[in-house]
Design a protein around this motif. Structure first.
Motif, short mmCIF file in Angstrom:
data_model
loop_
_atom_site.label_atom_id
_atom_site.label_comp_id
_atom_site.label_asym_id
_atom_site.label_seq_id
_atom_site.Cartn_x
_atom_site.Cartn_y
_atom_site.Cartn_z
N ASP A 32 0.89 -1.17 0.00
CA ASP A 32 0.00 0.00 0.00
C ASP A 32 0.93 1.22 0.00
O ASP A 32 1.48 1.59 1.03
N THR A 33 1.13 1.82 -1.17
CA THR A 33 2.13 2.90 -1.26
C THR A 33 1.67 4.17 -0.54
O THR A 33 2.50 5.02 -0.21
N GLY A 34 0.37 4.29 -0.28
CA GLY A 34 -0.12 5.43 0.50
C GLY A 34 0.54 5.46 1.88
O GLY A 34 0.76 6.53 2.45
N TYR A 37 3.68 7.60 2.06
CA TYR A 37 3.42 9.04 2.20
C TYR A 37 2.85 9.34 3.59
O TYR A 37 3.13 10.38 4.18
N ARG A 38 2.02 8.44 4.09
CA ARG A 38 1.47 8.62 5.44
C ARG A 38 2.58 8.58 6.49
O ARG A 38 2.57 9.36 7.45
N ALA A 39 3.54 7.64 6.33
CA ALA A 39 4.62 7.53 7.31
C ALA A 39 5.47 8.81 7.30
O ALA A 39 5.87 9.31 8.36
N ALA A 76 -0.08 13.52 4.65
CA ALA A 76 0.46 12.69 3.56
C ALA A 76 0.18 13.35 2.22
O ALA A 76 1.05 13.44 1.35
N SER A 77 -1.04 13.83 2.06
CA SER A 77 -1.44 14.45 0.81
C SER A 77 -0.61 15.71 0.55
O SER A 77 -0.29 16.05 -0.59
N GLN A 78 -0.23 16.38 1.64
CA GLN A 78 0.60 17.59 1.47
C GLN A 78 2.05 17.24 1.12
O GLN A 78 2.62 17.84 0.22
N ILE A 85 10.38 14.61 -2.56
CA ILE A 85 9.95 13.55 -1.64
C ILE A 85 9.47 12.35 -2.45
O ILE A 85 9.81 11.21 -2.16
N ARG A 86 8.70 12.61 -3.50
CA ARG A 86 8.21 11.51 -4.34
C ARG A 86 9.39 10.72 -4.91
O ARG A 86 9.37 9.49 -4.90
N SER A 87 10.42 11.43 -5.38
CA SER A 87 11.50 10.68 -6.02
C SER A 87 12.31 9.90 -4.98
O SER A 87 12.85 8.84 -5.29
N GLY A 107 -1.90 2.76 -5.19
CA GLY A 107 -1.56 4.15 -4.91
C GLY A 107 -2.26 5.09 -5.85
O GLY A 107 -3.45 4.91 -6.17
N ARG A 108 -1.52 6.13 -6.29
CA ARG A 108 -2.10 7.13 -7.19
C ARG A 108 -1.40 7.17 -8.54
O ARG A 108 -1.99 7.58 -9.54
N ASP A 109 -0.11 6.78 -8.54
CA ASP A 109 0.72 6.94 -9.76
C ASP A 109 1.46 5.66 -10.11
O ASP A 109 2.51 5.71 -10.73
N ILE A 110 0.95 4.53 -9.68
CA ILE A 110 1.69 3.28 -9.89
C ILE A 110 1.72 2.91 -11.39
O ILE A 110 2.78 2.66 -11.95
N ASP A 157 -11.29 17.69 -1.08
CA ASP A 157 -10.05 18.46 -0.95
C ASP A 157 -8.84 17.60 -1.35
O ASP A 157 -7.94 18.02 -2.08
N ARG A 158 -8.84 16.33 -0.89
CA ARG A 158 -7.72 15.44 -1.21
C ARG A 158 -7.71 15.07 -2.69
O ARG A 158 -6.67 15.03 -3.34
N ASP A 159 -8.89 14.84 -3.27
CA ASP A 159 -8.99 14.54 -4.71
C ASP A 159 -8.36 15.67 -5.51
O ASP A 159 -7.63 15.44 -6.47
N ARG A 161 -6.19 18.00 -4.55
CA ARG A 161 -4.74 18.11 -4.41
C ARG A 161 -4.03 16.97 -5.13
O ARG A 161 -3.03 17.16 -5.81
N ASP A 162 -4.58 15.75 -5.02
CA ASP A 162 -3.93 14.59 -5.65
C ASP A 162 -3.98 14.67 -7.17
O ASP A 162 -3.09 14.18 -7.86
N SER A 163 -5.06 15.26 -7.73
CA SER A 163 -5.14 15.26 -9.19
C SER A 163 -4.63 16.53 -9.85
O SER A 163 -4.36 16.53 -11.03
N GLU A 164 -4.47 17.58 -9.05
CA GLU A 164 -4.00 18.82 -9.67
C GLU A 164 -2.53 19.09 -9.45
O GLU A 164 -1.99 20.07 -9.96
N ARG A 165 -1.85 18.25 -8.66
CA ARG A 165 -0.43 18.52 -8.41
C ARG A 165 0.38 18.33 -9.70
O ARG A 165 -0.01 17.56 -10.59
N ALA A 166 1.52 19.04 -9.76
CA ALA A 166 2.32 19.03 -10.99
C ALA A 166 3.02 17.68 -11.19
O ALA A 166 3.14 17.18 -12.30
O1 DC Z 1 -4.08 6.01 -0.33
P1 DC Z 1 -3.89 6.87 0.91
O2 DC Z 1 -5.16 7.56 1.35
O3 DC Z 1 -3.27 6.10 2.03
O4 DC Z 1 -2.84 8.01 0.47
C1 DC Z 1 -2.46 9.07 1.31
C2 DC Z 1 -1.95 10.23 0.46
O5 DC Z 1 -0.71 9.86 -0.14
C3 DC Z 1 -2.86 10.64 -0.69
O6 DC Z 1 -3.61 11.80 -0.41
C4 DC Z 1 -1.94 10.94 -1.83
C5 DC Z 1 -0.63 10.31 -1.47
N1 DC Z 1 -0.24 9.20 -2.35
C6 DC Z 1 0.42 9.54 -3.51
O7 DC Z 1 0.58 10.72 -3.81
N2 DC Z 1 0.90 8.56 -4.32
C7 DC Z 1 0.72 7.27 -4.02
N3 DC Z 1 1.21 6.33 -4.83
C8 DC Z 1 0.01 6.91 -2.85
C9 DC Z 1 -0.47 7.92 -2.03
#
Ligand code: DC
Length: 203
Positions: A32-34, A37-39, A76-78, A85-87, A107-110, A157-159, A161-166
């Motif tokens: 669970d890659t989220g 980011y949560r950690a 995590a979303s921030q 951090i992502r890299s 995750g979001r970008d797998i 709000d999370r949607d 931020r997660d979909s509009e980030r660069a």
């Molecule tokens: O899936 P989750 O709710 O545990 O994810 C927490 C946050 O981590 C989510 O708002 C966006 C980020 N995330 C991400 O950017 N890329 C991923 N592969 C997984 C999570």
């Protein structure tokens, strides 16, 4: 055998449940890659420097129930907006994806960034109202003091931020199978996911 299943989608669409069920069915490892980011988010809330937290992340940091709170999800979303951090978290995810015996990563970008070569890609989604309602019930069951309106606002709000980030925004990979779980039972959603993965296995 190397076989990677990439499962992406917005918060509370059912990715976690589907990923665990797919991994269990095929005997693959699951990440669970989220949680990565949560950690990092949890360490930042505790006062750590975000980049240092990402670079020194240890697998044992992921085994912590406190990572499931709305505050940590928000943090995590921030931190997930930050490209550096992502890299810092890429290698860990890619190594996991190519482990022998098969792997499921959610995750979001797998399917788009981490494992564009994944043999099976799923995009699991549901309407914001439906996802907020599920998350609200989950949090209530855990005894957390939240309102339905606040949970819906957090989801939206999370949607956003997660979909509009660069960097690595939430997107459907062109070769992903979309499963909308709004009107499906867990069993139906899991069955659809398993059938798709099965269809991608080498014959
Ligand atoms: O899936 P989750 O709710 O545990 O994810 C927490 C946050 O981590 C989510 O708002 C966006 C980020 N995330 C991400 O950017 N890329 C991923 N592969 C997984 C999570």
């Amino acid at each position: 055998m190397i076989f990677t299943v990439a499962i992406d989608g917005p918060a509370a669409a059912g990715k976690g449940t589907i990923s665990k069920a797919v991994a269990a069915y095929f005997g693959y490892a699951h990440l669970d890659t989220g949680l990565l980011y949560r950690a990092v988010g949890a360490k930042v809330l505790a006062g750590a420097d975000p980049m240092h937290a990402a670079q020194t992340l240890d697998p044992t940091d992921l085994e912590n129930d406190a990572l499931r709170t709305p505050e940590v999800a928000h943090a995590a979303s921030q931190v997930a907006v930050n490209a550096e951090i992502r890299s810092a978290l890429v290698d860990f995810q890619r190594s996991f994806a190519v482990r022998t015996g098969g792997a499921v990563l959610d995750g979001r970008d797998i399917g788009t960034v981490i494992c564009p070569e994944a043999q099976a890609k799923l995009f699991v989604t549901a309407s914001p109202e439906c996802r907020a309602d599920r998350r609200f019930k989950e949090l209530q069951a855990k005894g957390m003091d939240v309102s339905a309106a606040q949970v819906l606002a957090d989801v939206i709000d999370r949607d956003k931020r997660d979909s509009e980030r660069a960097t690595a925004p939430l997107r459907v990979a062109p070769d992903a199978q979309v499963i909308d779980t709004s009107d499906l039972t867990i069993e139906q959603a899991v069955a659809a996911a398993i059938a798709f993965v099965q269809s991608r296995l080498p014959h």
